[in-house]
Design a protein around this motif. Structure first.
Motif, PDB file in Angstrom:
ATOM      1  N   ILE A 218       0.855  -1.182   0.000  1.00  0.00           N
ATOM      2  CA  ILE A 218       0.000   0.000   0.000  1.00  0.00           C
ATOM      3  C   ILE A 218       0.893   1.234   0.000  1.00  0.00           C
ATOM      4  O   ILE A 218       1.731   1.382   0.896  1.00  0.00           O
ATOM      5  CB  ILE A 218      -0.914   0.020   1.246  1.00  0.00           C
ATOM      6  N   PRO A 219       0.762   2.106  -0.998  1.00  0.00           N
ATOM      7  CA  PRO A 219       1.598   3.319  -1.027  1.00  0.00           C
ATOM      8  C   PRO A 219       1.448   4.124   0.257  1.00  0.00           C
ATOM      9  O   PRO A 219       0.345   4.378   0.723  1.00  0.00           O
ATOM     10  CB  PRO A 219       1.047   4.097  -2.236  1.00  0.00           C
ATOM     11  N   GLY A 220       2.580   4.492   0.841  1.00  0.00           N
ATOM     12  CA  GLY A 220       2.555   5.311   2.044  1.00  0.00           C
ATOM     13  C   GLY A 220       2.512   4.524   3.334  1.00  0.00           C
ATOM     14  O   GLY A 220       2.544   5.109   4.416  1.00  0.00           O
ATOM     15  N   ILE A 221       2.436   3.183   3.249  1.00  0.00           N
ATOM     16  CA  ILE A 221       2.355   2.355   4.455  1.00  0.00           C
ATOM     17  C   ILE A 221       3.467   1.317   4.439  1.00  0.00           C
ATOM     18  O   ILE A 221       3.704   0.652   3.425  1.00  0.00           O
ATOM     19  CB  ILE A 221       0.989   1.634   4.555  1.00  0.00           C
ATOM     20  N   ARG A 222       4.169   1.167   5.552  1.00  0.00           N
ATOM     21  CA  ARG A 222       5.137   0.084   5.734  1.00  0.00           C
ATOM     22  C   ARG A 222       4.499  -0.940   6.660  1.00  0.00           C
ATOM     23  O   ARG A 222       4.224  -0.650   7.823  1.00  0.00           O
ATOM     24  CB  ARG A 222       6.441   0.604   6.336  1.00  0.00           C
ATOM     25  N   ALA A 223       4.222  -2.121   6.150  1.00  0.00           N
ATOM     26  CA  ALA A 223       3.578  -3.172   6.934  1.00  0.00           C
ATOM     27  C   ALA A 223       4.550  -4.315   7.161  1.00  0.00           C
ATOM     28  O   ALA A 223       5.389  -4.633   6.313  1.00  0.00           O
ATOM     29  CB  ALA A 223       2.330  -3.687   6.204  1.00  0.00           C
ATOM     30  N   TRP A 224       4.492  -4.944   8.342  1.00  0.00           N
ATOM     31  CA  TRP A 224       5.355  -6.079   8.654  1.00  0.00           C
ATOM     32  C   TRP A 224       4.650  -7.003   9.618  1.00  0.00           C
ATOM     33  O   TRP A 224       3.590  -6.672  10.143  1.00  0.00           O
ATOM     34  CB  TRP A 224       6.687  -5.581   9.230  1.00  0.00           C
ATOM     35  N   GLU A 225       5.232  -8.160   9.848  1.00  0.00           N
ATOM     36  CA  GLU A 225       4.661  -9.159  10.735  1.00  0.00           C
ATOM     37  C   GLU A 225       5.571  -9.364  11.947  1.00  0.00           C
ATOM     38  O   GLU A 225       6.795  -9.309  11.814  1.00  0.00           O
ATOM     39  CB  GLU A 225       4.465 -10.493  10.014  1.00  0.00           C
ATOM     40  N   GLU A 226       4.969  -9.566  13.107  1.00  0.00           N
ATOM     41  CA  GLU A 226       5.712  -9.886  14.312  1.00  0.00           C
ATOM     42  C   GLU A 226       5.135 -11.156  14.907  1.00  0.00           C
ATOM     43  O   GLU A 226       3.920 -11.316  14.971  1.00  0.00           O
ATOM     44  CB  GLU A 226       5.607  -8.741  15.336  1.00  0.00           C
ATOM     45  N   ALA A 227       6.028 -12.051  15.338  1.00  0.00           N
ATOM     46  CA  ALA A 227       5.583 -13.318  15.934  1.00  0.00           C
ATOM     47  C   ALA A 227       5.560 -13.149  17.453  1.00  0.00           C
ATOM     48  O   ALA A 227       6.530 -12.701  18.060  1.00  0.00           O
ATOM     49  CB  ALA A 227       6.526 -14.449  15.530  1.00  0.00           C
ATOM     50  N   LYS A 228       4.429 -13.518  18.075  1.00  0.00           N
ATOM     51  CA  LYS A 228       4.302 -13.448  19.524  1.00  0.00           C
ATOM     52  C   LYS A 228       3.404 -14.576  19.981  1.00  0.00           C
ATOM     53  O   LYS A 228       2.343 -14.820  19.378  1.00  0.00           O
ATOM     54  CB  LYS A 228       3.713 -12.086  19.935  1.00  0.00           C
ATOM     55  N   SER A 229       3.806 -15.270  21.012  1.00  0.00           N
ATOM     56  CA  SER A 229       3.028 -16.391  21.512  1.00  0.00           C
ATOM     57  C   SER A 229       1.896 -15.862  22.377  1.00  0.00           C
ATOM     58  O   SER A 229       2.098 -15.024  23.266  1.00  0.00           O
ATOM     59  CB  SER A 229       3.922 -17.339  22.332  1.00  0.00           C
ATOM     60  N   SER A 230       0.702 -16.376  22.141  1.00  0.00           N
ATOM     61  CA  SER A 230      -0.464 -16.003  22.936  1.00  0.00           C
ATOM     62  C   SER A 230      -0.724 -17.074  23.971  1.00  0.00           C
ATOM     63  O   SER A 230      -0.982 -18.229  23.627  1.00  0.00           O
ATOM     64  CB  SER A 230      -1.693 -15.821  22.028  1.00  0.00           C
ATOM     65  N   ILE A 231      -0.638 -16.727  25.224  1.00  0.00           N
ATOM     66  CA  ILE A 231      -0.780 -17.704  26.308  1.00  0.00           C
ATOM     67  C   ILE A 231      -2.000 -17.365  27.148  1.00  0.00           C
ATOM     68  O   ILE A 231      -2.148 -16.228  27.613  1.00  0.00           O
ATOM     69  CB  ILE A 231       0.480 -17.719  27.195  1.00  0.00           C
ATOM     70  N   ARG A 232      -2.892 -18.345  27.326  1.00  0.00           N
ATOM     71  CA  ARG A 232      -4.104 -18.129  28.087  1.00  0.00           C
ATOM     72  C   ARG A 232      -3.994 -18.769  29.450  1.00  0.00           C
ATOM     73  O   ARG A 232      -3.252 -19.731  29.642  1.00  0.00           O
ATOM     74  CB  ARG A 232      -5.298 -18.715  27.319  1.00  0.00           C
TER      75      ARG A 232
END
Length: 232
Positions: A218-232
Motif C-alpha cells: 500500500i503506497p505510504g504504508i510500511r507493513a510487517w509481521e511480528e511473531a508473539k506467543s499467545s498464552i491463556r
C-alpha cells in the motif's frame, strides 16, 4: 467539604495499599521471568509459558481488583457531575440567552457610536476648515485668533458629546466570536487544503491487513509481521 454539595460518606483521607501476599507473588513471578533469557527447546518453552501465565494472571487479578475498588468512586464522581450539571442546566441556558441578547444590543450600540464618531470627525474637519478660512479673511490678528479659538471650543464640545454615545452596562464586555460551519468539505479542501486534516483510518488498515493472505503493498504504508506467543 463543600458547603453547597454534601456527601453522605466522607471519602477524604482514604488510603490504598496492595496486599503483602500479592507483593510476594509479584516478586516471585518477576524473578522467574527474569531467569529466562533464551528459549531453545521444549522444556524452555514450557517454563517460559508458565512464567508468562503467572505474570498475566497476577496482572489480571490486580486489574479486576482495581475496577472493583474504583467503580464506586467513578459512580460517585458521575453522580456529583450529573447533580451539578442538572442543577445548573437551566441557569446556564438563561445566561447564554441573555448574553446573546446583551451582545446584540451592545453590538448595535457600538455600531451607532462608530457612525457617530465618523460623523463627528467629518464635522470637526468642516469646523477647522471654516475657521481657517475665517482666520485667513480676518482684518486683524485678534479676529483670526478668535476664529481659531471658537473652532477649538466647538471641537472640544463635539468630542465631549461623543464620549457618551457608546453605552454598556457596568461590568460587561462585548466579545465578538467568529463561528463557522463547513457546508462542503470537498470544496473546502480543493480551495484551501491547509484548512483540512488528513488522518489514516487505522481500523480500515488493520482490517485490510488481517483479511489479506499476504502483506499487501500500500503506497505510504510500511507493513510487517511480528511473531508473539499467545498464552491463556
Amino acid at each position: 467539604m463543600s458547603e453547597l454539595l454534601h456527601l453522605s460518606h466522607d471519602v477524604s483521607g482514604t488510603e490504598l495499599a496492595v496486599a503483602p501476599a500479592l507483593h510476594e507473588a509479584r516478586g516471585a513471578a518477576l524473578k522467574a521471568a527474569a531467569e529466562i533469557t533464551t528459549v531453545v527447546d521444549s522444556w524452555d518453552a514450557e517454563v517460559a509459558t508458565d512464567a508468562v501465565r503467572q505474570c498475566k494472571n497476577l496482572a489480571k487479578e490486580v486489574e479486576a481488583a482495581r475496577k472493583q475498588v474504583k467503580q464506586p468512586i467513578l459512580d460517585l464522581g458521575r453522580k456529583i457531575d450529573d447533580t451539578s450539571k442538572e442543577f445548573s442546566k437551566d441557569l446556564n441556558a438563561q445566561v447564554q440567552r441573555l448574553e446573546r441578547l446583551l451582545g446584540a444590543y451592545q453590538a448595535a450600540e457600538r455600531e451607532k457610536a462608530e457612525k457617530a464618531r465618523r460623523a463627528a470627525l467629518e464635522e470637526e474637519r468642516k469646523i477647522r476648515e471654516a475657521a481657517q478660512r475665517e482666520a485667513a479673511e480676518a482684518f486683524t490678528d485678534e479676529e483670526a485668533e478668535q476664529a481659531l479659538n471658537n473652532a477649538a471650543d466647538q471641537v472640544s464640545a463635539l468630542r465631549q458629546q461623543n464620549t457618551t454615545l457608546d453605552y454598556k452596562p457596568a461590568g460587561t464586555a462585548l466579545l465578538i466570536q467568529r463561528k463557522f460551519e463547513v457546508e462542503d468539505i470537498d470544496a473546502l479542501f480543493q480551495a484551501r487544503p491547509e484548512l483540512c486534516k488528513i488522518e489514516p483510518n487505522n481500523e480500515a488498515i488493520r482490517s485490510l491487513l488481517k483479511v489479506s493472505k499476504k502483506l499487501p503493498s500500500i503506497p505510504g504504508i510500511r507493513a510487517w509481521e511480528e511473531a508473539k506467543s499467545s498464552i491463556r
